[in-house]
Design an enzyme around this catalytic site. Structure first.
Site, PDB file in Angstrom:
ATOM      1  N   ASN A   1     -10.117  -1.023  -1.750  1.00 41.93           N
ATOM      2  CA  ASN A   1      -8.687  -0.775  -1.570  1.00 41.93           C
ATOM      3  C   ASN A   1      -7.943  -1.304  -2.798  1.00 41.93           C
ATOM      4  O   ASN A   1      -7.903  -2.511  -3.012  1.00 41.93           O
ATOM      5  CB  ASN A   1      -8.215  -1.479  -0.293  1.00 41.93           C
TER       6      ASN A   1
ATOM      7  N   CYS B   1       0.820  -1.219   0.000  1.00 44.57           N
ATOM      8  CA  CYS B   1       0.000   0.000   0.000  1.00 44.57           C
ATOM      9  C   CYS B   1       0.853   1.269   0.000  1.00 44.57           C
ATOM     10  O   CYS B   1       0.368   2.338  -0.379  1.00 44.57           O
ATOM     11  CB  CYS B   1      -0.926   0.011   1.210  1.00 44.57           C
TER      12      CYS B   1
ATOM     13  N   HIS C   1      -3.991   7.051   1.483  1.00 43.08           N
ATOM     14  CA  HIS C   1      -4.211   5.696   0.966  1.00 43.08           C
ATOM     15  C   HIS C   1      -5.606   5.227   1.373  1.00 43.08           C
ATOM     16  O   HIS C   1      -6.080   5.520   2.464  1.00 43.08           O
ATOM     17  CB  HIS C   1      -3.134   4.756   1.527  1.00 43.08           C
TER      18      HIS C   1
END
Ligand code: UT7
Length: 343
Positions: free
Chosen positions: A300, A119, A270
């Site tokens: 995500n 990520c 994020h």
């Protein structure tokens, strides 16, 4: 030394929209729209069709970013590809993208580098790309974050905690030199390997012979057990550490840049969980209207979340020249990072 700035952005998500109700009705997962929205903010995600890899998703994103920068494919000097879902164990998706963009046909055998920082991959890539551009060794770096999570999700009730979170997509930026007073002012990265087992996908183990486990009582080359195929996540520990580290790395960035949080016009966090981002924002007193999200519609998308946010914000006019932008990420490793940009 020139400044390095983002001269172009582009994003791409596959067409298939998978809603939370689709997870229940289409895949038979014991879940509800309300549970997922309440805990994560996610309403839908995109799934790529069979036969599509992360480098395929990156092609339209990269083309948009290149055109948006006023360049052509032939102007790109280097590819940096951040992904946790490459097509193969090796080679990485950077070389696949180079070939898919037609660069080999043009005799443009530019370097292609893969980054495995999950990520935080985009921000690690931004650090690498901006440093290389500022060094003068390359001019235009194509930096991509792309993921095809849908191939490796346990789309059953057993895997619902993880599989309801992730989606497919790609975001790309071009990092270029400029003599103007703008660009990537600083990047701040961190990692804590003590938490390597808390969020991971251990498909194989190269310390073992053979590197796929042999089931007890059997012989042979080993095989991938189902539990090795899917990501393992200790969600609450990830959540808690994400909030702490994101706050820390944002404060460090502001301190180092000698700016106040209030000087920042746009926060691109994020997109792991909207509640994580809201908690960070509330704790730091960041007004909701300065935060942008895409997790509601894409879930995500790991390394792709921030470049996708930047691309969509620029396209919609939400992100314009002169704005001060803070990007912050946290993920598996643990790894984390922030960057301050004058757009
Ligand atoms: O990019 C970094 C990646 N990940 C993250 O940042 C994720 C960080 N963590 C989180 O966002 C949260 O931990 C989750 C949203 C993943 C989970 O929320 P939670 O409040 O920590 O839930 P939990 O895992 O403790 O599970 C609570 C209950 C469990 O049922 P029981 O054991 O209480 O009966 C789960 O089985 O919720 C159940 N559950 C679900 N129920 C319906 C877990 N996933 C689902 C689901 N639908 N999708």
């Amino acid at each position: 030394m020139p400044n390095a700035y983002i001269s172009g952005t582009g994003g791409y998500v596959p067409e298939q929209i998978v809603t939370n109700d689709d997870l229940r009705d289409g895949y038979g997962i014991d879940t509800t729209h309300d549970w997922i929205v309440k805990r994560t903010g996610i309403e839908a995600r995109r799934f790529a069709p069979e036969g599509t890899c992360s480098a395929d998703l990156a092609v339209p994103a990269a083309r948009k970013a290149i055109a948006n920068a006023g360049l052509t494919e032939a102007d790109v000097d280097m590819i940096v590809f951040a992904t946790l879902s490459p097509k193969h164990a090796f080679p990485g998706d950077g070389v696949l993208l180079q070939e898919k963009l037609g660069l080999c046909e043009q005799g443009r055998f530019i370097p292609a580098m893969d980054l495995r920082n999950q990520c935080s991959g985009f921000l690690y890539g931004l650090a690498a790309a901006s440093s290389m551009v500022q060094s003068g060794m390359v001019r235009h770096v194509l930096l991509v974050g792309g993921e095809t999570h849908s191939a490796a999700l346990d789309l059953s009730t057993r895997g619902r905690t993880v599989s309801s979170l992730f989606g497919d997509g790609a975001g790309a930026v071009i990092v270029s030199p400029t003599d103007e007073d703008r660009g990537i002012r600083g990047w701040y990265l961190g990692a804590d390997g003590r938490f390597a087992d808390v969020l991971c996908q251990k498909v194989w183990d190269m310390s073992k012979r053979p590197f796929f486990p042999v089931p007890e009582g059997r012989e042979g080359p080993g095989r991938v057990e189902p539990e090795m195929m899917w990501a393992h996540m200790e969600g609450r520990q990830v959540f808690k550490n994400a909030v702490e580290r994101m706050i820390q790395v944002l404060v460090s960035a502001c301190w180092d840049q000698k700016i106040d949080l209030a000087d920042i016009d746009l926060f691109c966090f994020h997109q792991a969980n909207m509640r994580i981002n809201q908690m960070v924002a509330q704790t730091m007193g960041i007004p909701e209207e300065k935060l942008i999200h895409n997790i509601q519609k894409y879930g995500n998308t790991t390394a792709a979340t921030i470049p996708l946010l930047l691309a969509e914000a620029e396209e919609s006019g939400r992100l314009v020249r002169g704005m001060k932008v803070a990007c912050v990420a946290f993920g598996s490793g643990f790894t984390w990072g922030s960057a301050i940009l004058d757009w």
